[in-house]
Scaffold this motif. Sequence first.
Motif, PDB file in Angstrom:
ATOM      1  N   GLY A  48      -4.074  -7.753   6.579  1.00 28.55           N
ATOM      2  CA  GLY A  48      -4.064  -6.495   6.265  1.00 28.55           C
ATOM      3  C   GLY A  48      -3.369  -6.303   5.019  1.00 28.55           C
ATOM      4  N   SER A  49      -2.813  -7.376   4.330  1.00 26.37           N
ATOM      5  CA  SER A  49      -2.354  -7.227   3.031  1.00 26.37           C
ATOM      6  C   SER A  49      -3.089  -7.565   1.983  1.00 26.37           C
ATOM      7  CB  SER A  49      -1.009  -8.183   2.942  1.00 26.37           C
ATOM      8  OG  SER A  49      -1.494  -9.470   2.822  1.00 26.37           O
ATOM      9  N   LYS A  50      -2.890  -7.239   0.649  1.00 28.83           N
ATOM     10  CA  LYS A  50      -3.492  -7.447  -0.392  1.00 28.83           C
ATOM     11  C   LYS A  50      -3.577  -8.680  -1.322  1.00 28.83           C
ATOM     12  CE  LYS A  50      -1.991  -3.212  -1.690  1.00 28.83           C
ATOM     13  NZ  LYS A  50      -1.448  -2.132  -2.655  1.00 28.83           N
ATOM     14  N   ALA A  51      -4.392  -9.204  -1.728  1.00 32.30           N
ATOM     15  CA  ALA A  51      -4.289 -10.276  -2.448  1.00 32.30           C
ATOM     16  C   ALA A  51      -5.053 -10.228  -3.885  1.00 32.30           C
ATOM     17  CB  ALA A  51      -5.181 -11.662  -1.773  1.00 32.30           C
ATOM     18  N   ALA A  52      -4.839 -11.109  -4.634  1.00 36.12           N
ATOM     19  CA  ALA A  52      -5.330 -11.104  -6.001  1.00 36.12           C
ATOM     20  C   ALA A  52      -6.822 -11.370  -5.985  1.00 36.12           C
ATOM     21  CB  ALA A  52      -4.665 -12.116  -6.930  1.00 36.12           C
ATOM     22  N   GLY A  86     -14.229  -5.181   0.159  1.00 36.42           N
ATOM     23  CA  GLY A  86     -13.848  -3.966   1.281  1.00 36.42           C
ATOM     24  C   GLY A  86     -12.886  -2.931   0.579  1.00 36.42           C
ATOM     25  N   HIS A  87     -11.940  -3.370  -0.342  1.00 37.96           N
ATOM     26  CA  HIS A  87     -10.948  -2.552  -0.879  1.00 37.96           C
ATOM     27  C   HIS A  87     -10.523  -3.279  -2.232  1.00 37.96           C
ATOM     28  CE1 HIS A  87      -7.551   0.524  -0.940  1.00 37.96           C
ATOM     29  NE2 HIS A  87      -7.098  -0.763  -1.317  1.00 37.96           N
ATOM     30  N   ALA A  88     -10.427  -2.622  -3.271  1.00 39.00           N
ATOM     31  CA  ALA A  88     -10.149  -3.104  -4.575  1.00 39.00           C
ATOM     32  C   ALA A  88      -9.318  -2.166  -5.497  1.00 39.00           C
ATOM     33  CB  ALA A  88     -11.046  -3.640  -5.349  1.00 39.00           C
ATOM     34  N   GLU A  89      -8.181  -2.393  -5.925  1.00 37.46           N
ATOM     35  CA  GLU A  89      -7.052  -1.683  -6.712  1.00 37.46           C
ATOM     36  C   GLU A  89      -6.763  -2.394  -8.004  1.00 37.46           C
ATOM     37  OE1 GLU A  89      -3.450  -1.032  -4.512  1.00 37.46           O
ATOM     38  OE2 GLU A  89      -4.302  -0.434  -2.960  1.00 37.46           O
ATOM     39  N   ALA A  90      -7.116  -1.413  -9.284  1.00 35.92           N
ATOM     40  CA  ALA A  90      -6.699  -1.934 -10.606  1.00 35.92           C
ATOM     41  C   ALA A  90      -5.632  -1.447 -11.084  1.00 35.92           C
ATOM     42  CB  ALA A  90      -8.153  -1.715 -11.528  1.00 35.92           C
ATOM     43  N   GLU A  91      -4.380  -2.287 -11.335  1.00 35.68           N
ATOM     44  CA  GLU A  91      -3.198  -1.637 -11.886  1.00 35.68           C
ATOM     45  C   GLU A  91      -3.255  -1.662 -13.219  1.00 35.68           C
ATOM     46  OE1 GLU A  91       1.627  -2.321 -11.929  1.00 35.68           O
ATOM     47  OE2 GLU A  91       0.397  -3.455 -10.475  1.00 35.68           O
ATOM     48  N   LEU A  92      -3.367  -0.597 -13.812  1.00 37.02           N
ATOM     49  CA  LEU A  92      -3.132  -0.389 -15.343  1.00 37.02           C
ATOM     50  C   LEU A  92      -1.887   0.198 -15.959  1.00 37.02           C
ATOM     51  CD1 LEU A  92      -6.618   1.442 -15.587  1.00 37.02           C
ATOM     52  CD2 LEU A  92      -6.202  -0.967 -16.109  1.00 37.02           C
TER      53      LEU A  92
END
Length: 140
Positions: A48-52, A86-92
């Motif tokens: 359930g955690s995020k990875a690069a 399934g889920h992606a985040e782009a940190e800017l």
Amino acid sequence: MKLATTAPYRFLITAVLVTLTAACNQTPPEQAAAKREAQAPPATPPEGSKAALSELSLVDAKIARNSAGTLVVQGRVNNASKQAIGHAEAELRLFDKNGEAIGTVTPIVNNLQAGFAWNFETEIEQQNAVSAKLVGFTGK
């Protein structure tokens, strides 16, 4: 005239010797880090955690005003992998006209298919933002 006793000097010498001994027994930071890495289990994110996400790439990102006049960061991200994400985040990271970092925004997408691109538009609270730079992608 009273002669100084040697007790305070003995205490001072003992304190210096203890400090020096402790300092000599420490591991240099680079060796300590290497030792921790060698002993650490492989980095696998907990369930359930995020990875690069290395298969994503930022095509472009710019600061603009949308049709409603709101300050936003607009951009495009490509999914070069052979599978859906399934889920992606782009940190800017956001910068002002002097090049100073003033905050971050994190556009999010769900179900980004393999080989497809994602166009995003995210509102910015920092009204003095003039540019954005990718920090990285995370997801699952």
